[in-house]
Design a protein around this motif. Structure first.
Motif, PDB file in Angstrom:
ATOM      1  N   SER A  54      -3.112  -8.768 -18.312  1.00  0.00           N
ATOM      2  CA  SER A  54      -2.407  -7.764 -17.506  1.00  0.00           C
ATOM      3  C   SER A  54      -3.215  -6.470 -17.435  1.00  0.00           C
ATOM      4  CB  SER A  54      -1.009  -7.509 -18.062  1.00  0.00           C
ATOM      5  OG  SER A  54      -1.097  -6.959 -19.347  1.00  0.00           O
ATOM      6  N   LEU A  57      -6.071  -7.081 -14.937  1.00  0.00           N
ATOM      7  CA  LEU A  57      -5.647  -7.101 -13.539  1.00  0.00           C
ATOM      8  C   LEU A  57      -5.321  -5.698 -13.047  1.00  0.00           C
ATOM      9  CD1 LEU A  57      -3.476 -10.296 -13.302  1.00  0.00           C
ATOM     10  CD2 LEU A  57      -5.653  -9.850 -12.240  1.00  0.00           C
ATOM     11  N   LEU A  58      -4.692  -4.893 -13.911  1.00  0.00           N
ATOM     12  CA  LEU A  58      -4.375  -3.517 -13.520  1.00  0.00           C
ATOM     13  C   LEU A  58      -5.651  -2.738 -13.239  1.00  0.00           C
ATOM     14  CD1 LEU A  58      -1.886  -1.668 -13.264  1.00  0.00           C
ATOM     15  CD2 LEU A  58      -2.404  -0.860 -15.537  1.00  0.00           C
ATOM     16  N   ALA A  61      -7.264  -3.911 -10.032  1.00  0.00           N
ATOM     17  CA  ALA A  61      -6.573  -3.454  -8.820  1.00  0.00           C
ATOM     18  C   ALA A  61      -6.890  -1.996  -8.541  1.00  0.00           C
ATOM     19  CB  ALA A  61      -5.073  -3.654  -8.970  1.00  0.00           C
ATOM     20  N   VAL A  62      -7.035  -1.194  -9.603  1.00  0.00           N
ATOM     21  CA  VAL A  62      -7.388   0.204  -9.379  1.00  0.00           C
ATOM     22  C   VAL A  62      -8.827   0.309  -8.883  1.00  0.00           C
ATOM     23  CG1 VAL A  62      -7.651   2.428 -10.486  1.00  0.00           C
ATOM     24  CG2 VAL A  62      -5.709   1.019 -11.033  1.00  0.00           C
ATOM     25  N   GLU A  64     -10.343  -1.781  -7.122  1.00  0.00           N
ATOM     26  CA  GLU A  64     -10.420  -2.318  -5.772  1.00  0.00           C
ATOM     27  C   GLU A  64     -10.164  -1.235  -4.722  1.00  0.00           C
ATOM     28  OE1 GLU A  64      -7.625  -5.384  -5.342  1.00  0.00           O
ATOM     29  OE2 GLU A  64      -8.670  -6.415  -3.731  1.00  0.00           O
ATOM     30  N   THR A  65      -9.530  -0.151  -5.156  1.00  0.00           N
ATOM     31  CA  THR A  65      -9.057   0.851  -4.197  1.00  0.00           C
ATOM     32  C   THR A  65     -10.185   1.423  -3.351  1.00  0.00           C
ATOM     33  OG1 THR A  65      -7.484   1.412  -5.895  1.00  0.00           O
ATOM     34  CG2 THR A  65      -7.584   2.838  -4.010  1.00  0.00           C
ATOM     35  N   LEU A  68     -11.024  -0.686  -0.580  1.00  0.00           N
ATOM     36  CA  LEU A  68      -9.990  -0.704   0.452  1.00  0.00           C
ATOM     37  C   LEU A  68     -10.033   0.563   1.300  1.00  0.00           C
ATOM     38  CD1 LEU A  68      -7.160  -2.232  -1.664  1.00  0.00           C
ATOM     39  CD2 LEU A  68      -8.361  -3.286   0.209  1.00  0.00           C
ATOM     40  N   TYR A  69     -10.498   1.676   0.713  1.00  0.00           N
ATOM     41  CA  TYR A  69     -10.666   2.865   1.547  1.00  0.00           C
ATOM     42  C   TYR A  69     -11.703   2.596   2.629  1.00  0.00           C
ATOM     43  CZ  TYR A  69      -8.126   5.455  -2.003  1.00  0.00           C
ATOM     44  OH  TYR A  69      -7.190   5.888  -2.876  1.00  0.00           O
ATOM     45  N   LEU A  71     -12.278  -0.248   3.957  1.00  0.00           N
ATOM     46  CA  LEU A  71     -11.603  -1.093   4.947  1.00  0.00           C
ATOM     47  C   LEU A  71     -10.743  -0.254   5.884  1.00  0.00           C
ATOM     48  CD1 LEU A  71     -10.744  -4.053   5.778  1.00  0.00           C
ATOM     49  CD2 LEU A  71      -8.768  -3.651   4.368  1.00  0.00           C
ATOM     50  N   VAL A  72     -10.006   0.698   5.315  1.00  0.00           N
ATOM     51  CA  VAL A  72      -9.134   1.541   6.144  1.00  0.00           C
ATOM     52  C   VAL A  72      -9.965   2.345   7.135  1.00  0.00           C
ATOM     53  CG1 VAL A  72      -7.566   3.490   6.075  1.00  0.00           C
ATOM     54  CG2 VAL A  72      -7.272   1.647   4.474  1.00  0.00           C
ATOM     55  N   ILE A  75     -11.128   0.067   9.891  1.00  0.00           N
ATOM     56  CA  ILE A  75     -10.058  -0.298  10.830  1.00  0.00           C
ATOM     57  C   ILE A  75      -9.717   0.869  11.734  1.00  0.00           C
ATOM     58  CG2 ILE A  75      -7.601  -0.822  10.911  1.00  0.00           C
ATOM     59  CD1 ILE A  75      -8.150  -2.657   8.525  1.00  0.00           C
ATOM     60  N   MET A  78     -12.364   1.047  14.357  1.00  0.00           N
ATOM     61  CA  MET A  78     -12.341  -0.039  15.334  1.00  0.00           C
ATOM     62  C   MET A  78     -11.148   0.052  16.272  1.00  0.00           C
ATOM     63  SD  MET A  78     -14.840  -2.123  15.302  1.00  0.00           S
ATOM     64  CE  MET A  78     -14.313  -3.699  15.936  1.00  0.00           C
ATOM     65  N   PHE A  79      -9.959   0.339  15.730  1.00  0.00           N
ATOM     66  CA  PHE A  79      -8.751   0.153  16.538  1.00  0.00           C
ATOM     67  C   PHE A  79      -8.069   1.453  16.928  1.00  0.00           C
ATOM     68  CE2 PHE A  79      -9.136  -3.815  14.120  1.00  0.00           C
ATOM     69  CZ  PHE A  79      -9.335  -4.644  15.198  1.00  0.00           C
ATOM     70  N   LYS A  81      -9.777   4.356  17.287  1.00  0.00           N
ATOM     71  CA  LYS A  81     -10.782   5.004  18.142  1.00  0.00           C
ATOM     72  C   LYS A  81     -10.603   6.529  18.158  1.00  0.00           C
ATOM     73  CE  LYS A  81     -11.351   1.096  21.248  1.00  0.00           C
ATOM     74  NZ  LYS A  81     -10.090   0.346  21.107  1.00  0.00           N
TER      75      LYS A  81
ATOM     76  N   MET B   1     -14.031  -5.754  23.285  1.00  0.00           N
ATOM     77  CA  MET B   1     -14.079  -5.690  21.835  1.00  0.00           C
ATOM     78  C   MET B   1     -15.010  -6.723  21.249  1.00  0.00           C
ATOM     79  SD  MET B   1     -10.926  -4.653  19.799  1.00  0.00           S
ATOM     80  CE  MET B   1      -9.634  -3.606  20.385  1.00  0.00           C
ATOM     81  N   MET B  14      -1.459  -6.519  14.841  1.00  0.00           N
ATOM     82  CA  MET B  14      -0.995  -5.142  15.029  1.00  0.00           C
ATOM     83  C   MET B  14       0.534  -5.103  15.005  1.00  0.00           C
ATOM     84  SD  MET B  14      -3.552  -3.436  17.739  1.00  0.00           S
ATOM     85  CE  MET B  14      -5.172  -2.933  17.257  1.00  0.00           C
ATOM     86  N   ARG B 177      -3.366   1.971  -1.453  1.00  0.00           N
ATOM     87  CA  ARG B 177      -3.765   0.745  -2.161  1.00  0.00           C
ATOM     88  C   ARG B 177      -2.902  -0.427  -1.711  1.00  0.00           C
ATOM     89  NH1 ARG B 177      -3.166   2.538  -7.161  1.00  0.00           N
ATOM     90  NH2 ARG B 177      -5.299   3.297  -7.126  1.00  0.00           N
ATOM     91  N   ALA B 180      -3.447  -1.133   2.218  1.00  0.00           N
ATOM     92  CA  ALA B 180      -4.712  -1.746   2.620  1.00  0.00           C
ATOM     93  C   ALA B 180      -4.819  -3.172   2.107  1.00  0.00           C
ATOM     94  CB  ALA B 180      -5.882  -0.913   2.112  1.00  0.00           C
ATOM     95  N   ILE B 219       0.402  -9.494  -7.377  1.00  0.00           N
ATOM     96  CA  ILE B 219      -0.413  -8.551  -8.145  1.00  0.00           C
ATOM     97  C   ILE B 219      -0.138  -7.130  -7.681  1.00  0.00           C
ATOM     98  CG2 ILE B 219      -2.781  -7.825  -8.575  1.00  0.00           C
ATOM     99  CD1 ILE B 219      -2.440 -10.260  -9.996  1.00  0.00           C
ATOM    100  N   GLN B 220      -0.048  -6.935  -6.351  1.00  0.00           N
ATOM    101  CA  GLN B 220       0.124  -5.568  -5.865  1.00  0.00           C
ATOM    102  C   GLN B 220       1.500  -5.022  -6.205  1.00  0.00           C
ATOM    103  OE1 GLN B 220      -2.181  -3.548  -4.895  1.00  0.00           O
ATOM    104  NE2 GLN B 220      -3.573  -5.239  -5.248  1.00  0.00           N
ATOM    105  N   TYR B 222       3.183  -5.803  -8.841  1.00  0.00           N
ATOM    106  CA  TYR B 222       3.062  -5.487 -10.272  1.00  0.00           C
ATOM    107  C   TYR B 222       2.283  -4.196 -10.472  1.00  0.00           C
ATOM    108  CZ  TYR B 222       1.543  -6.007 -15.109  1.00  0.00           C
ATOM    109  OH  TYR B 222       1.269  -5.792 -16.411  1.00  0.00           O
ATOM    110  N   VAL B 223       1.168  -4.059  -9.731  1.00  0.00           N
ATOM    111  CA  VAL B 223       0.308  -2.888  -9.919  1.00  0.00           C
ATOM    112  C   VAL B 223       1.031  -1.618  -9.484  1.00  0.00           C
ATOM    113  CG1 VAL B 223      -1.726  -1.761  -8.977  1.00  0.00           C
ATOM    114  CG2 VAL B 223      -1.886  -4.048  -9.837  1.00  0.00           C
TER     115      VAL B 223
END
Lengths: 84, 236
Positions: A54, A57-58, A61-62, A64-65, A68-69, A71-72, A75, A78-79, A81, B1, B14, B177, B180, B219-220, B222-223
């Protein structure tokens, strides 16, 4: 065949979205390191497996953030614009 | 695109408007979107489940049988999770943590039955993060009083900007978090169902669903609740 200004901006946005996903390298390395230390901790003390899992995994996950930024940002480029 | 990613495929992941409201809010059109509808459905399921649970608990037996076993298992699971982080204060927070955990879990798993996961909508996750932020700051002022503000100037006043950024970004990081992670799952599933020939859409997506919805979703959930507890326990 001329490229108009808006096409140029869309093209650069797509390149920027691709570059933003380089952020995915860091979390991959970090999660791998965390998983490796988790495995060695379980090897040393198999009784604490659930606690170790546990915590690992915690932490993963932190970690991973940041990816993910990226990724944001990709996105949004791309979308949504924002520059087009 | 691009060659494959045409507008039809982008529509698959979307948020879609279902019903346009007849009024405007701050000059913007107001829409009922599909993520709002799936959130209402999830809330309905949870309310019905809670009513069934309360009916069963009223005639609870000392030795549990059947459905009572399941309820006790869920409650014990959440209690143990809260107890592990907050210790003696667990009793004050388990209601909120349990609610938020069950809601996020169900919202994340709703992709399995074809709904658009409501947590893949920033309008759903930001309020969750803001609730957590309010609870963290309330606990900080309640338990530490004015020291909650003075702690921002420690160890040196020079670090004040860093400390204030660290406090204020808590709801943003928490919500981004969750958002995303779920959004990446929704996009991958949308691309798979939109781009791959019909033959490969049977059976094979099971593994993607197992990872993107089941594993990542659990997982998310839980996190999110775990980080909420960690942030709260720092202020106790």
């Amino acid at each position: 065949m001329g490229i108009s200004g808006i096409d140029f901006i869309y093209g650069c946005s797509a390149i920027g979205a691709g570059l933003a996903l380089i952020a995915g390298v860091g979390p991959g390395v970090g999660q791998g390191i965390a998983a490796g230390y988790g495995a060695s901790a379980v090897g040393r003390n198999p009784g604490a497996k659930s606690d170790i899992t546990s915590t690992m995994l915690l932490g993963q996950a932190v970690a991973e953030t940041t990816g993910l930024y990226g990724l944001v940002v990709a996105i949004i480029l791309m979308f949504v614009k924002p520059f087009g | 695109m691009g060659l494959f990613l045409d507008a039809n495929i982008a529509e698959k992941f979307m948020i879609k408007g279902v019903l346009k409201m007849p009024f405007k809010f701050l000059g913007q059109d107001v829409w009922i979107t599909d993520s709002i509808l799936s959130m209402c459905l999830i809330c309905l399921i949870l309310i019905v489940f809670a009513i069934i649970c309360s009916v069963y608990i009223k005639k609870a037996k000392l030795v549990p049988v059947g459905f009572q076993n399941f309820i006790e298992m869920v409650v014990e699971l959440i209690d143990n999770m809260v107890q592990g982080t907050l210790g003696d204060n667990a009793i004050r927070f388990r209601n909120y943590i349990g609610t938020i955990f069950v809601f996020i879990l169900l919202a994340n798993l709703s992709g399995l039955i074809g709904l658009r996961a409501p947590t893949a909508d920033y309008g759903v996750t930001l309020p969750l993060g803001v609730f957590t932020f309010i609870i963290i700051q309330f606990q900080g002022f309640k338990n530490n009083g004015i020291n909650n503000l003075l702690d921002l100037f420690k160890p040196t006043p020079l670090l004040f900007p860093i400390n204030i950024i660290g406090e204020v970004t808590t709801p943003i990081t928490l919500s981004l978090r969750l958002f995303a992670n779920l959004l990446s799952g929704v996009i991958i599933m949308g691309l798979w169902y939109g781009m791959i020939p019909l033959l490969f859409r049977l059976g094979l997506p099971t593994f993607l669903h197992a990872y993107c919805d089941l594993f990542s979703g659990c997982i998310q959930a839980y996190v999110f609740s775990m980080l909420t507890m960690v942030y709260v326990s720092q202020k106790l």
